[in-house]
Enzyme design. Structure first.
Site, short mmCIF file in Angstrom:
data_model
loop_
_atom_site.label_atom_id
_atom_site.label_comp_id
_atom_site.label_asym_id
_atom_site.label_seq_id
_atom_site.Cartn_x
_atom_site.Cartn_y
_atom_site.Cartn_z
N ARG A 119 -12.43 -34.01 -10.25
CA ARG A 119 -11.25 -34.82 -9.95
C ARG A 119 -11.14 -35.18 -8.48
NH1 ARG A 119 -9.95 -31.54 -14.21
NH2 ARG A 119 -8.78 -32.48 -15.94
N TYR A 145 -18.33 -27.63 -27.08
CA TYR A 145 -19.28 -28.52 -27.73
C TYR A 145 -20.36 -27.69 -28.42
CZ TYR A 145 -16.63 -31.91 -25.10
OH TYR A 145 -15.58 -32.67 -24.62
#
Length: 363
Positions: free
Chosen positions: A323, A181
Site C-alpha cells: 500500500r 489460496y
C-alpha cells in the site's frame, strides 16, 4: 550505510537495496494478458528505485484466477507483453520477479470494485477446486476436491508457468502459498480435510507445496532465486500455526528455496487479526532465526524508519511494501534522502532530487 540500502545477494543476482514491491493484484487483465497499465504500474516503481519488483499473482491456469480480470501466465501468448515489462524494469536497475499462483477455492470471484463473492458461470465464472469440498465462505464458490489427476495438473501448471516466466525475462519466482489460496489451503487443517497422502498429518499437508517447489526448481535456473510466500498463521485455533511455519521453512530451505516471504491470514473469513504497523514482522524474525533461512517482512510498513529498524534488528533480510508503494511510487528515493544516503535518481528526474546539505543532520 543503513541496512535498507545495503545490497542483497540471492544466488546469482544482487538486489541494489532491500526494498521490494510486494505483489499487488491490479484486476486489469483480459484473458490473463498484461497491459499498458501493468507496464506503467510496475515501471513507475522501478523508476522509484525499488531493488526487487514482484508482479501481482499470475495465475498458472485459467481456473486458478482469483477473478476474471487476473493476470495470467498459462499460455505462451502471455509472454511478449511480460517481456516488455521486465526489459523496462531491468533498464531501471530493478530486478523483476513474478508471483505464480492458483486461487483454489477462492477463485471465480468478483474483483473488489465490481462485486462480492462468486461470479456465476453465466457471468464468466467457472468451476473451482480445492483440497476438499469446503467453501471459503457462504457467498464463495463450492469447490470440488482435487483428485490425483487434478493434483498432477496443478504441479504441471506451476512448472510450465516457471518456464514461461524465464522466457519473459523474470529473474525471481515466488510461489504463492499464502492468503488462503490453493497451496495454503492444502497446508491448513481448516481447509484440508483429506484422508489420503495429501491430508491429515503435517507431512501430508505440505506435500503439494513441496512437489510444486521441486517441479519449479527443476526448470528454474540454478543461479536464479526461488521465493515462497506463506501465511505464518491462520489466526484461528486449530489452523495452520507459527510452529508449523517454522518447520515448513526449514524443509523448504533444503529444497532450493532462498527466502520466505512472511505474511499471515487469508484462509479464514473474519479471523481475529491484530492489524497494526509491523504486525507480521515477528513471524519473519522467528522463521529467520529458527529455520536459518532469509526472510522478507511485509504488512503495514509505511516509513523508512520502520523498514530500517526491521532490518537492523535482524528480523528480516528484505522489506516488502504494498500500500505504501501505491501512495508513494518513489518511496526508495525519498527514503534514501531521509536516511542520508546518496542514491542516484533517473537522469530525467534529477532536477527534482532533494539535496543533502553539508551541515550534519540538515537535509
Amino acid at each position: 550505510m543503513p541496512k535498507l540500502f545495503e545490497p542483497l545477494a540471492l544466488r546469482g543476482i544482487t538486489l541494489k537495496n532491500r526494498i521490494a514491491v510486494s505483489p499487488m493484484c491490479q484486476y486489469s487483465s483480459v484473458d490473463g494478458f498484461a497491459t499498458d497499465w501493468h507496464l506503467v504500474h510496475l515501471g513507475g516503481r522501478a523508476v522509484g528505485g525499488a531493488g526487487l519488483i514482484i508482479s501481482e499473482a499470475a495465475a498458472v491456469s485459467p481456473e486458478g484466477r482469483i477473478s476474471p480480470e487476473d493476470l495470467g501466465i498459462w499460455k505462451d501468448e502471455h509472454v511478449p507483453m511480460l517481456q516488455r515489462i521486465t526489459a523496462f524494469l531491468l533498464a531501471q536497475g530493478s530486478v523483476p520477479g513474478i508471483q505464480l499462483a492458483h486461487a483454489g477455492r477462492k477463485a471465480s470471484t468478483y474483483s473488489p470494485w465490481t462485486g462480492e463473492g462468486a461470479v456465476p458461470e453465466s457471468a464468466g465464472g467457472w468451476p473451482v477446486v480445492g483440497p476438499s469440498a469446503v467453501a471459503f465462505a457462504d457467498n464463495y464458490p463450492q469447490p470440488t476436491a482435487l483428485d490425483a489427476a487434478g493434483i498432477q495438473k496443478v504441479i504441471a501448471d506451476f512448472r510450465a508457468a516457471a518456464v514461461r516466466a524465464l522466457a519473459a525475462g523474470f529473474q525471481v519466482v515466488e510461489l504463492h502459498a499464502a492468503h488462503g489460496y490453493l497451496l495454503h489451503e492444502f497446508l491448513s487443517p481448516l481447509s484440508n480435510l483429506r484422508t489420503d497422502e495429501y491430508g491429515g498429518s503435517f507431512e501430508n499437508r505440505i506435500r503439494l507445496l513441496l512437489e510444486v517447489t521441486a517441479a519449479t526448481r527443476e526448470v528454474w535456473p540454478e543461479n536464479l532465486p526461488l521465493l515462497v510466500r506463506i501465511s505464518a498463521t491462520d489466526w484461528t485455533e486449530g489452523g495452520w500455526n507459527p510452529d508449523e511455519a517454522v518447520q515448513l521453512a526449514s524443509i523448504l530451505k533444503t529444497r532450493g528455496v532462498d527466502l520466505i516471504d512472511c505474511s499471515t491470514g487469508g484462509n479464514v473469513p473474519k479471523a481475529p487479526i491484530p492489524v497494526g504497523p509491523g504486525y507480521q514482522v515477528e513471524f519473519a524474525g522467528r522463521i529467520r532465526e529458527e529455520a536459518g533461512i532469509m526472510t522478507g517482512a511485509v504488512g503495514l510498513i509505511t516509513t523508512p524508519a520502520e523498514a530500517e529498524a526491521i532490518l537492523a534488528n535482524g528480523q528480516a533480510d528484505l522489506v516488502l511494501l504494498a500500500r505504501e508503494f501505491l501512495r508513494e511510487p518513489y518511496f526508495p528515493l525519498l527514503a534514501a534522502h531521509e536516511l542520508g544516503v546518496e542514491m542516484p535518481w533517473p537522469a530525467q528526474y534529477e532536477r527534482g532530487k532533494p539535496r543533502v546539505q553539508a551541515a550534519a543532520g540538515q537535509r
